[in-house]
Design an enzyme around this catalytic site. Structure first.
Site, PDB file in Angstrom:
ATOM      1  N   SER A 190      33.560  42.430  35.611  1.00 22.39           N
ATOM      2  CA  SER A 190      33.232  43.391  34.562  1.00 22.39           C
ATOM      3  C   SER A 190      31.745  43.761  34.616  1.00 22.39           C
ATOM      4  O   SER A 190      31.284  44.280  35.613  1.00 22.39           O
ATOM      5  CB  SER A 190      33.642  42.814  33.200  1.00 22.39           C
ATOM      6  OG  SER A 190      33.605  43.796  32.196  1.00 22.39           O
ATOM      7  N   ASP A 344      43.710  48.697  32.834  1.00 21.95           N
ATOM      8  CA  ASP A 344      42.282  48.471  32.613  1.00 21.95           C
ATOM      9  C   ASP A 344      41.560  49.811  32.659  1.00 21.95           C
ATOM     10  O   ASP A 344      41.737  50.581  33.607  1.00 21.95           O
ATOM     11  CB  ASP A 344      41.745  47.533  33.700  1.00 21.95           C
ATOM     12  CG  ASP A 344      40.257  47.239  33.568  1.00 21.95           C
ATOM     13  OD1 ASP A 344      39.653  47.625  32.548  1.00 21.95           O
ATOM     14  OD2 ASP A 344      39.703  46.613  34.491  1.00 21.95           O
ATOM     15  N   HIS A 374      42.170  44.036  31.656  1.00 21.18           N
ATOM     16  CA  HIS A 374      40.753  43.699  31.767  1.00 21.18           C
ATOM     17  C   HIS A 374      40.477  42.321  31.166  1.00 21.18           C
ATOM     18  O   HIS A 374      40.887  42.026  30.046  1.00 21.18           O
ATOM     19  CB  HIS A 374      39.887  44.742  31.055  1.00 21.18           C
ATOM     20  CG  HIS A 374      38.437  44.589  31.370  1.00 21.18           C
ATOM     21  ND1 HIS A 374      37.863  45.119  32.503  1.00 21.18           N
ATOM     22  CD2 HIS A 374      37.436  43.930  30.723  1.00 21.18           C
ATOM     23  CE1 HIS A 374      36.583  44.813  32.529  1.00 21.18           C
ATOM     24  NE2 HIS A 374      36.304  44.081  31.464  1.00 21.18           N
TER      25      HIS A 374
END
Length: 404
Positions: A190, A344, A374
Site C-alpha cells: 500500500s 481494490d 486491499h
C-alpha cells in the site's frame, strides 16, 4: 480506581460507536467474490467501531481520532521468536527493527528493506511484526522494517526521506548484518509499496551503493492524478480502502489536511495540458479489457480549478507518485514483483506500473489475487481470523524472494 471510572466513561461512548457502525454498514460493498466475506465484515465492523469511537473521543477533547486509531491498531506485543534474533535500532536516527535468522548460513543472506502500509498515517513496527517475522523465517532473509514518520504531523517528503535514509545506511553496512550486496530487495504494501517504488527509483541511478536486486510492490498506490480509473469505480465501497479514504490519505500525506478532497476526487486538480502529458501512463486505455467488465463508465471531464492545483501540484513529483517517473529512470529499475487484488481501488495503479516496467524492458513477476481486497496480506493471521488468500499472496512473495 481510575480504571473502573474510565470503563464506565467508555461504555456509553462504545454504545454510540456501535450504533454508528450498524447504521453505516449497509453503505459498504462486500462483493460475493471476496475472500472470506463474513470475516471481512467482522474486521470492517471493528475498524468502523474504532473510527466512530475515535470521532467521539476527539469531539470530547480526550484525544484525536488518529491517535486513538493508531493505539488500537498497534495490536499486542509478540513474544520471543525461537528462530529469529530481533533488535530495535536506529539507522541515522530512523527507528528500524532488524530480523535475523538464528540458523547458521553457508554464506551471506538476502536482505529486505520493508516499508509498512497504513496510508502514510497509520502503521508501525509492531503492526507489521507478524508479516516481517514471516518473511524473515520463510525466505531465510535479514529483514529491516522501517518506522518512518507519519502524516499529518510529518508531511511529504518526510516518510520518503526516512525510507531513503534507512535504505542508504543499510546498503552501506550490509557486511555487518551478513547480507549479500547482490541480493537486497525493497518491499512494501500500500503506502509502503509507494515508498518502496520511490526509493527504488532514487537508488536506480546511484553508482556509489550496491544495486538493488529487486522491488516488491504489494497493492501499491502510485498516482494521485486520477481517482476514477476502473478499479476506483468498481471498488469504491469495498473494504478496507474506500475511494474517498484513498484521496484523504494522499492529501493528508501531501499537505497535512484533506482540503479540496472533493475536487481531487472529481479530477479538477490537474491542468488539461498536464493530464494530456501523463495520459500515456495514467489512462483506462492501458488497463486490460478483462478488468473493465464490472460496471465501468466513461466520465465527463471536470473543469480545472487553478487554486486547487496550486495546493496539490506536488502530486506530479515521482517521489510522491512513482508512476509519473520518466522512462530514463524506469528502464534502470531492478526486477520487480507486483501483487494486485481484484477488489481494490489501487488495483489499476499496479496494473499501470506493470505495463510501464514491461514497456521499459524490466522483468516483472505479477500475481493477482482474484478474490483479494486491499490490506489482505497484513490480515493473513489477524486476531484469530485467517484469510487464506492473504497467506497465499504472502507465500508468493516468499517464493519470489527465494528465486533471487
Amino acid at each position: 480506581a481510575l480504571l473502573p471510572a474510565l470503563l464506565l466513561l467508555l461504555l456509553p461512548l462504545a454504545a454510540l460507536a456501535a450504533a454508528a457502525v450498524l447504521l453505516g454498514l449497509p453503505s459498504y460493498d462486500i462483493p460475493p467474490g471476496v475472500n472470506q466475506p463474513a470475516k471481512l465484515r467482522l474486521v470492517l465492523t471493528l475498524l468502523l467501531g474504532t473510527a466512530a469511537l475515535g470521532r467521539i473521543l476527539e469531539k470530547t477533547g480526550l484525544c484525536s481520532q488518529i491517535t486513538f486509531g493508531r493505539y488500537v491498531r498497534q495490536g499486542r506485543k509478540l513474544g520471543l521468536d525461537p528462530k529469529l534474533f530481533i533488535q530495535d535500532l536506529q539507522f541515522k536516527e530512523v527507528p528500524v527493527r532488524v530480523y535475523q535468522p538464528k540458523a547458521t548460513s553457508d554464506g551471506p543472506r538476502r536482505g529486505i528493506l520493508f516499508f509498512h502500509g497504513g496510508g502514510w498515517v497509520f502503521g508501525s513496527l509492531d503492526t507489521y511484526e507478524k508479516v516481517c517475522r514471516y518473511l524473515s523465517r520463510e525466505s531465510d532473509s535479514v529483514v529491516v522494517s522501517v518506522q518512518y514518520r507519519l502524516a499529518p504531523e510529518h508531511k511529504y517528503p518526510a516518510a520518503y526521506e526516512d525510507c531513503l535514509t534507512a535504505s542508504q545506511h543499510f546498503l552501506q553496512h550490509l557486511q555487518h548484518y551478513g547480507v549479500d550486496p547482490a541480493r537486497v530487495t525493497v518491499c512494501g504494501d500500500s503506502a509502503g509499496g509507494n515508498l518502496a517504488a520511490a526509493v527504488s527509483q532514487t537508488l536506480a541511478g546511484r553508482s556509489d551503493l550496491p544495486r538493488l536486486r529487486a522491488q516488491i510492490l504489494i497493492y501499491p498506490g502510485l498516482q494521485a492524478l486520477d481517482f476514477n480509473l476502473p478499479s476506483y469505480q468498481q471498488n469504491r465501497g469495498v473494504p478496507l480502502l474506500f475511494r474517498e479514504r484513498a484521496a484523504f490519505f494522499a492529501l493528508l500525506y501531501l499537505n497535512g489536511d484533506a482540503l479540496h478532497m472533493q475536487e481531487v476526487l472529481e479530477g479538477s486538480h490537474i491542468p488539461p495540458d498536464m493530464r494530456l502529458k501523463y495520459r500515456k501512463w495514467v489512462s483506462p486505455d492501458n488497463i486490460p479489457e478483462e478488468f473493465k467488465v464490472r460496471g465501468v463508465k466513461p466520465l465527463r471531464p471536470t473543469d480545472f480549478i487553478a487554486e486547487v492545483y496550486e495546493t496539490v501540484k506536488r502530486f506530479c513529483e515521482p517521489n510522491l507518485c512513482p508512476l509519473l517517473a520518466e522512462d530514463s529512470v524506469v528502464h534502470q529499475l531492478p526486477e520487480s514483483f507486483i501483487l494486485t487484488c481484484e477488489y481494490d481501488v489501487l488495483r489499476d495503479d499496479g496494473l499501470l506500473y506493470k505495463k510501464r516496467l514491461e514497456d521499459n524492458g524490466v522483468r516483472v513477476t505479477w500475481y493477482h489475487l482474484e478474490d483479494g481486497f486491499h490490506g489482505i496480506i497484513s490480515l493473513y493471521d489477524y486476531c484469530g481470523f485467517s484469510f487464506p488468500s492473504g497467506k497465499r499472496g504472502l507465500d508468493r512473495v516468499v517464493n519470489f524472494l527465494k528465486s533471487l
